[in-house]
Design an enzyme around this catalytic site. Structure first.
Site, PDB file in Angstrom:
ATOM      1  CG  HIS A  21     -30.401   3.979  26.992  1.00  0.00           C
ATOM      2  ND1 HIS A  21     -30.853   5.022  27.781  1.00  0.00           N
ATOM      3  CD2 HIS A  21     -29.221   4.393  26.468  1.00  0.00           C
ATOM      4  CE1 HIS A  21     -29.980   6.017  27.727  1.00  0.00           C
ATOM      5  NE2 HIS A  21     -28.984   5.659  26.939  1.00  0.00           N
ATOM      6  CG  HIS A  37     -17.752   7.932  31.525  1.00  0.00           C
ATOM      7  ND1 HIS A  37     -17.381   9.054  30.830  1.00  0.00           N
ATOM      8  CD2 HIS A  37     -19.110   7.925  31.493  1.00  0.00           C
ATOM      9  CE1 HIS A  37     -18.458   9.688  30.388  1.00  0.00           C
ATOM     10  NE2 HIS A  37     -19.526   9.006  30.785  1.00  0.00           N
ATOM     11  CG  ASP A  84     -20.183   7.087  27.998  1.00  0.00           C
ATOM     12  OD1 ASP A  84     -20.953   7.177  28.966  1.00  0.00           O
ATOM     13  OD2 ASP A  84     -20.271   7.811  26.989  1.00  0.00           O
ATOM     14  CG  LEU A  97     -23.637   2.005  37.973  1.00  0.00           C
ATOM     15  CD1 LEU A  97     -23.076   1.759  39.373  1.00  0.00           C
ATOM     16  CD2 LEU A  97     -23.500   0.747  37.115  1.00  0.00           C
ATOM     17  NE  ARG A  98     -28.680   4.778  31.903  1.00  0.00           N
ATOM     18  CZ  ARG A  98     -28.069   5.764  31.278  1.00  0.00           C
ATOM     19  NH1 ARG A  98     -27.838   6.896  31.916  1.00  0.00           N
ATOM     20  NH2 ARG A  98     -27.687   5.629  30.038  1.00  0.00           N
ATOM     21  CG  HIS A 118     -17.347  10.948  26.309  1.00  0.00           C
ATOM     22  ND1 HIS A 118     -17.299  12.292  26.007  1.00  0.00           N
ATOM     23  CD2 HIS A 118     -18.454  10.773  27.081  1.00  0.00           C
ATOM     24  CE1 HIS A 118     -18.322  12.903  26.580  1.00  0.00           C
ATOM     25  NE2 HIS A 118     -19.033  12.002  27.232  1.00  0.00           N
TER      26      HIS A 118
END
Length: 383
Positions: A262, A10, A258, A13-14, A185
């Site tokens: 950001h 999980h 996870d 990597l955007r 999660h």
């Protein structure tokens, strides 16, 4: 000490779409330093990984790094909209050979759509990973465990039942269809009870827990620090204790980071307006070592099970998590169990800095990572 290379089920990597927060290259570097040799890249990019071409693009960008195996996760529904199935079969038949699907970040809340997805992936042994959040019980503004503290802080509540009810529905769907479901999660003791029951019934369900849900509690929200805003939210200590016990006894199969980077302009807001998510790739092994091994809940063979062998099995990665034979191109994580590491978010190889472990001292550290027989990282830096 040598462990089989760590596998993360999980990871966000955007790329494509939010390369200001992370790229596949920067995420792969963070993963290598964290001891990982394979990571599953979630589909909630822009554009979404909901076609064969998109999955192959992620695969190729991952291979170009030469640091870890980047495994594309396919979206369950087109555009993560929850309405129409994505190209599940075409993604599986592509060069990416996608078998793991998730709308993570959003719940596949429509039971009919979830049933169809489970039916479809059964044909090729795929698995659907569910972000369990009933939107009617915990909407998009929900950001704090529902309880006395959320009421006092004036934060929209995210009750555990919003997770537990979806998990209960999905394990029953999996039993009805004879398909595989994975619970992303897990955050509550109630979900642990549902998963434990389902496994006792012989239902093909697996589950993961994040490092942060094994340690951090909802009390941290009292300061309104958006670093601690995550989905699902941090829960009370009794849930944390249940998650640790479930990981130790095998009810929860795997630890998954996870990892959710950001950019500062998305995270540094008032709590209710900040983005959800925390970094996790570089610190996961140390957190698990500190809380589970030092706490006497797992030995190092258990760490290998929950951070390599079980994740590799769930994701169908035959080259990972397995016993080495002479001549194999090794995937290994070398660990110093006694080393103490003080986390410094400024030293991260991630492009983002939303690290909930900053300033904490943890026992147990990755000494080196070996990917395909080549040392990729050593003592917190790329080799």
């Amino acid at each position: 000490m040598a462990l089989p290379g760590l596998v993360d089920l999980h990871t966000h990597l955007r790329e494509p779409g939010r390369e200001d927060a992370e790229t596949i290259a920067s995420g792969a570097a963070a993963a290598a330093v964290g001891g990982f040799t394979a990571v599953l890249a979630m589909a909630n990019t822009n554009p979404v990984t909901d076609t064969a071409e998109a999955a192959e693009r992620i695969l190729d960008l991952g291979r170009a790094t030469g640091l870890v195996d980047v495994v594309p996760v396919g979206a369950v529904t087109k555009g993560l909209a929850g309405e129409e199935l994505a190209e599940l079969g075409l993604m599986h038949r592509s060069r990416a050979r996608t078998t793991f699907f998730s709308d993570d970040g959003k719940c596949v809340h429509n039971a009919r759509v979830m049933r169809r997805a489970l039916e479809y992936v059964r044909a090729f042994g795929g698995v659907v990973s569910q972000h369990a959040q009933d939107p009617h019980l915990a909407g998009p503004q929900a950001c704090a465990h529902e309880g006395e503290l959320s009421g006092r802080l004036g934060l929209p509540g995210w009750p555990g039942i919003a997770e537990e009810s979806i998990v209960a529905r999905d394990v029953m769907l999996a039993r009805h269809i004879g398909s595989r479901v994975h619970v992303a999660h897990v955050s509550t003791a109630g979900t642990v009870e549902v998963v434990r029951w389902a496994k006792a019934q012989g239902i093909d369900v697996t589950a993961e827990v994040t490092p942060h849900h094994l340690v951090l509690t909802t009390d941290l929200l009292a300061g309104y620090d958006p670093t601690f805003k995550v989905n699902p939210p941090l829960r009370p200590q009794e849930d944390v204790d249940a998650l640790r016990a479930a990981l130790a006894d095998g009810t929860i199969d795997a630890v998954a980071t996870d990892h959710a980077p950001h950019a500062r302009h998305d995270k540094e807001h008032a709590f209710v307006d900040a983005a959800f998510g925390m970094l996790g790739l570089e610190t996961a092994l140390s957190v698990v070592s500190d809380v589970m091994v030092r706490g006497g809940l797992l030995d190092w063979a258990g760490v290998a099970r929950v951070m390599s062998q079980s994740p590799a099995r769930i994701a169908g990665l035959a080259a990972h998590g397995s016993t080495l034979s002479v001549g194999d191109a090794a995937h290994l994580t070398l660990v110093d169990p006694a080393a103490e590491v003080t986390v410094d978010r400024g030293a991260s190889l991630s492009l983002s800095r939303n690290n909930p472990w900053h300033g904490r001292t943890l026992q147990g550290a990755v000494h080196a990572t070996v990917f395909g027989g080549r040392v990729t990282a050593q003592k917190g830096a790329l080799a």
